[in-house]
Write a protein that holds these residues in place. Structure first.
Motif, PDB file in Angstrom:
ATOM      1  N   MET A 201      -1.307 -28.138  -0.544  1.00 27.71           N
ATOM      2  CA  MET A 201      -1.211 -26.723  -0.238  1.00 27.71           C
ATOM      3  C   MET A 201      -1.832 -25.941  -1.382  1.00 27.71           C
ATOM      4  O   MET A 201      -1.528 -26.196  -2.555  1.00 27.71           O
ATOM      5  CB  MET A 201       0.265 -26.352  -0.066  1.00 27.71           C
ATOM      6  CG  MET A 201       0.595 -24.882  -0.179  1.00 27.71           C
ATOM      7  SD  MET A 201      -0.065 -23.824   1.092  1.00 27.71           S
ATOM      8  CE  MET A 201       0.661 -24.499   2.544  1.00 27.71           C
ATOM      9  N   LYS A 202      -2.682 -25.032  -1.026  1.00 29.01           N
ATOM     10  CA  LYS A 202      -3.279 -24.152  -2.024  1.00 29.01           C
ATOM     11  C   LYS A 202      -2.681 -22.766  -1.813  1.00 29.01           C
ATOM     12  O   LYS A 202      -2.819 -22.180  -0.750  1.00 29.01           O
ATOM     13  CB  LYS A 202      -4.796 -24.124  -1.857  1.00 29.01           C
ATOM     14  CG  LYS A 202      -5.522 -23.361  -2.935  1.00 29.01           C
ATOM     15  CD  LYS A 202      -7.030 -23.508  -2.745  1.00 29.01           C
ATOM     16  CE  LYS A 202      -7.779 -22.773  -3.820  1.00 29.01           C
ATOM     17  NZ  LYS A 202      -9.216 -22.878  -3.605  1.00 29.01           N
ATOM     18  N   LEU A 203      -1.992 -22.267  -2.833  1.00 25.99           N
ATOM     19  CA  LEU A 203      -1.363 -20.953  -2.795  1.00 25.99           C
ATOM     20  C   LEU A 203      -1.962 -20.112  -3.912  1.00 25.99           C
ATOM     21  O   LEU A 203      -1.867 -20.472  -5.083  1.00 25.99           O
ATOM     22  CB  LEU A 203       0.158 -21.082  -2.981  1.00 25.99           C
ATOM     23  CG  LEU A 203       0.977 -19.804  -3.026  1.00 25.99           C
ATOM     24  CD1 LEU A 203       0.822 -19.002  -1.738  1.00 25.99           C
ATOM     25  CD2 LEU A 203       2.447 -20.136  -3.259  1.00 25.99           C
ATOM     26  N   VAL A 204      -2.606 -19.005  -3.522  1.00 26.66           N
ATOM     27  CA  VAL A 204      -3.346 -18.190  -4.479  1.00 26.66           C
ATOM     28  C   VAL A 204      -3.037 -16.712  -4.258  1.00 26.66           C
ATOM     29  O   VAL A 204      -2.835 -16.280  -3.124  1.00 26.66           O
ATOM     30  CB  VAL A 204      -4.872 -18.423  -4.316  1.00 26.66           C
ATOM     31  CG1 VAL A 204      -5.673 -17.605  -5.311  1.00 26.66           C
ATOM     32  CG2 VAL A 204      -5.226 -19.885  -4.452  1.00 26.66           C
ATOM     33  N   LEU A 205      -3.044 -15.954  -5.339  1.00 26.35           N
ATOM     34  CA  LEU A 205      -2.887 -14.505  -5.274  1.00 26.35           C
ATOM     35  C   LEU A 205      -4.226 -13.854  -5.583  1.00 26.35           C
ATOM     36  O   LEU A 205      -4.884 -14.216  -6.560  1.00 26.35           O
ATOM     37  CB  LEU A 205      -1.849 -14.018  -6.284  1.00 26.35           C
ATOM     38  CG  LEU A 205      -0.479 -14.679  -6.234  1.00 26.35           C
ATOM     39  CD1 LEU A 205       0.418 -14.112  -7.332  1.00 26.35           C
ATOM     40  CD2 LEU A 205       0.169 -14.497  -4.866  1.00 26.35           C
ATOM     41  N   ALA A 206      -4.630 -12.899  -4.742  1.00 22.57           N
ATOM     42  CA  ALA A 206      -5.831 -12.106  -4.991  1.00 22.57           C
ATOM     43  C   ALA A 206      -5.362 -10.716  -5.395  1.00 22.57           C
ATOM     44  O   ALA A 206      -4.493 -10.140  -4.748  1.00 22.57           O
ATOM     45  CB  ALA A 206      -6.694 -12.037  -3.734  1.00 22.57           C
TER      46      ALA A 206
ATOM     47  N   SER B  89      -1.242 -24.385  -9.348  1.00 22.82           N
ATOM     48  CA  SER B  89      -0.995 -25.706  -9.949  1.00 22.82           C
ATOM     49  C   SER B  89       0.260 -26.357  -9.391  1.00 22.82           C
ATOM     50  O   SER B  89       0.271 -27.551  -9.084  1.00 22.82           O
ATOM     51  CB  SER B  89      -0.842 -25.586 -11.467  1.00 22.82           C
ATOM     52  OG  SER B  89      -2.039 -25.220 -12.049  1.00 22.82           O
ATOM     53  N   HIS B  90       1.313 -25.579  -9.272  1.00 19.56           N
ATOM     54  CA  HIS B  90       2.597 -26.122  -8.818  1.00 19.56           C
ATOM     55  C   HIS B  90       2.532 -26.641  -7.377  1.00 19.56           C
ATOM     56  O   HIS B  90       3.104 -27.678  -7.063  1.00 19.56           O
ATOM     57  CB  HIS B  90       3.685 -25.054  -8.939  1.00 19.56           C
ATOM     58  CG  HIS B  90       5.034 -25.545  -8.549  1.00 19.56           C
ATOM     59  ND1 HIS B  90       5.801 -26.329  -9.388  1.00 19.56           N
ATOM     60  CD2 HIS B  90       5.754 -25.400  -7.405  1.00 19.56           C
ATOM     61  CE1 HIS B  90       6.936 -26.629  -8.777  1.00 19.56           C
ATOM     62  NE2 HIS B  90       6.930 -26.073  -7.576  1.00 19.56           N
ATOM     63  N   PHE B  91       1.844 -25.923  -6.508  1.00 21.11           N
ATOM     64  CA  PHE B  91       1.824 -26.284  -5.085  1.00 21.11           C
ATOM     65  C   PHE B  91       0.628 -27.144  -4.693  1.00 21.11           C
ATOM     66  O   PHE B  91       0.531 -27.584  -3.545  1.00 21.11           O
ATOM     67  CB  PHE B  91       1.882 -25.021  -4.219  1.00 21.11           C
ATOM     68  CG  PHE B  91       3.256 -24.428  -4.178  1.00 21.11           C
ATOM     69  CD1 PHE B  91       4.179 -24.868  -3.244  1.00 21.11           C
ATOM     70  CD2 PHE B  91       3.639 -23.472  -5.092  1.00 21.11           C
ATOM     71  CE1 PHE B  91       5.462 -24.352  -3.225  1.00 21.11           C
ATOM     72  CE2 PHE B  91       4.922 -22.947  -5.076  1.00 21.11           C
ATOM     73  CZ  PHE B  91       5.837 -23.386  -4.139  1.00 21.11           C
ATOM     74  N   ASN B  92      -0.254 -27.425  -5.617  1.00 23.04           N
ATOM     75  CA  ASN B  92      -1.502 -28.132  -5.327  1.00 23.04           C
ATOM     76  C   ASN B  92      -1.313 -29.469  -4.616  1.00 23.04           C
ATOM     77  O   ASN B  92      -2.066 -29.804  -3.716  1.00 23.04           O
ATOM     78  CB  ASN B  92      -2.295 -28.324  -6.619  1.00 23.04           C
ATOM     79  CG  ASN B  92      -3.715 -28.735  -6.368  1.00 23.04           C
ATOM     80  OD1 ASN B  92      -4.330 -28.287  -5.401  1.00 23.04           O
ATOM     81  ND2 ASN B  92      -4.244 -29.576  -7.224  1.00 23.04           N
ATOM     82  N   LYS B  93      -0.314 -30.238  -4.974  1.00 16.38           N
ATOM     83  CA  LYS B  93      -0.138 -31.572  -4.391  1.00 16.38           C
ATOM     84  C   LYS B  93       0.932 -31.609  -3.289  1.00 16.38           C
ATOM     85  O   LYS B  93       1.258 -32.663  -2.773  1.00 16.38           O
ATOM     86  CB  LYS B  93       0.211 -32.565  -5.494  1.00 16.38           C
ATOM     87  CG  LYS B  93      -0.928 -32.768  -6.472  1.00 16.38           C
ATOM     88  CD  LYS B  93      -0.698 -33.971  -7.332  1.00 16.38           C
ATOM     89  CE  LYS B  93      -1.675 -34.259  -8.393  1.00 16.38           C
ATOM     90  NZ  LYS B  93      -2.964 -33.864  -8.426  1.00 16.38           N
ATOM     91  N   LYS B  94       1.462 -30.466  -2.926  1.00 13.86           N
ATOM     92  CA  LYS B  94       2.514 -30.417  -1.907  1.00 13.86           C
ATOM     93  C   LYS B  94       1.907 -30.250  -0.518  1.00 13.86           C
ATOM     94  O   LYS B  94       0.850 -29.665  -0.362  1.00 13.86           O
ATOM     95  CB  LYS B  94       3.490 -29.280  -2.209  1.00 13.86           C
ATOM     96  CG  LYS B  94       4.228 -29.501  -3.528  1.00 13.86           C
ATOM     97  CD  LYS B  94       5.307 -28.465  -3.717  1.00 13.86           C
ATOM     98  CE  LYS B  94       6.034 -28.646  -5.009  1.00 13.86           C
ATOM     99  NZ  LYS B  94       6.972 -29.724  -5.034  1.00 13.86           N
ATOM    100  N   GLU B  95       2.591 -30.805   0.467  1.00 18.96           N
ATOM    101  CA  GLU B  95       2.147 -30.729   1.868  1.00 18.96           C
ATOM    102  C   GLU B  95       3.283 -30.190   2.722  1.00 18.96           C
ATOM    103  O   GLU B  95       4.432 -30.595   2.556  1.00 18.96           O
ATOM    104  CB  GLU B  95       1.754 -32.116   2.382  1.00 18.96           C
ATOM    105  CG  GLU B  95       0.552 -32.726   1.701  1.00 18.96           C
ATOM    106  CD  GLU B  95      -0.749 -32.101   2.129  1.00 18.96           C
ATOM    107  OE1 GLU B  95      -0.858 -31.664   3.295  1.00 18.96           O
ATOM    108  OE2 GLU B  95      -1.666 -32.047   1.295  1.00 18.96           O
ATOM    109  N   TYR B  96       2.950 -29.312   3.655  1.00 12.97           N
ATOM    110  CA  TYR B  96       3.963 -28.728   4.540  1.00 12.97           C
ATOM    111  C   TYR B  96       3.541 -28.769   6.007  1.00 12.97           C
ATOM    112  O   TYR B  96       4.037 -28.001   6.810  1.00 12.97           O
ATOM    113  CB  TYR B  96       4.250 -27.277   4.134  1.00 12.97           C
ATOM    114  CG  TYR B  96       4.794 -27.183   2.737  1.00 12.97           C
ATOM    115  CD1 TYR B  96       6.137 -27.417   2.473  1.00 12.97           C
ATOM    116  CD2 TYR B  96       3.954 -26.892   1.666  1.00 12.97           C
ATOM    117  CE1 TYR B  96       6.640 -27.355   1.180  1.00 12.97           C
ATOM    118  CE2 TYR B  96       4.446 -26.824   0.371  1.00 12.97           C
ATOM    119  CZ  TYR B  96       5.792 -27.062   0.141  1.00 12.97           C
ATOM    120  OH  TYR B  96       6.278 -27.000  -1.134  1.00 12.97           O
TER     121      TYR B  96
END
Length: 148
Positions: free
Chosen positions: A1-6, A29-36
């Protein structure tokens, strides 16, 4: 999962919103390897915080979900996106302007959690996303950081 703030902020609060970049990098970085689930792999949350004189130019856009791969050309960059959700979150300019760095981070964390209802409203398009576990992981992350 890629979670980013613009970030979309007024020039007169650049210093007060400097933390958003680091906040975004930490989330990424924290969510990079997580899958949902398979239907949503990228979430971009636009953080809007502008003075009242600029509000007319920075209205929150409707959430946009892109399921199939799409090639994007924007501001000199080219990239592909798929399984991608983008939506905006508007912060209160006066709250951010008056807040300390820690208070602003806590405010942003609370607003991000509230904004996750957007994903719920897109259930017909985003079919197999584990929103419950994603929200729990995000809450736990914010607790670990002392933000909630």
């Amino acid at each position: 999962m890629k979670l980013v703030l613009a970030q979309y902020t007024s020039a007169d609060i650049v210093k007060e919103t400097d933390f958003v970049t680091g906040f975004s990098n930490d989330l990424k970085s924290h969510f990079n390897k997580k899958e949902y689930g398979d239907s949503l792999k990228n979430i971009v949350i636009g953080i809007i915080c502008v003075s009242s004189s600029l509000e007319a130019f920075f209205k929150p856009r409707r959430p946009k979900y892109i399921k199939d791969k799409k090639h994007v050309k924007s501001e000199g960059f080219e990239y592909d996106i798929e399984k991608y959700l983008e939506y905006d979150l508007k912060l209160d300019f006066e709250i951010v302007k008056k807040a300390s760095d820690d208070e602003a981070k806590k405010y942003l964390a609370q607003e991000i959690l509230k904004s996750l209802d957007v994903i719920e409203t897109m259930k017909s398009k985003i079919k197999d996303f584990d929103l419950i576990n994603f929200k729990r992981d995000l809450e736990n992350y914010f607790k670990e950081k002392g933000l909630i």
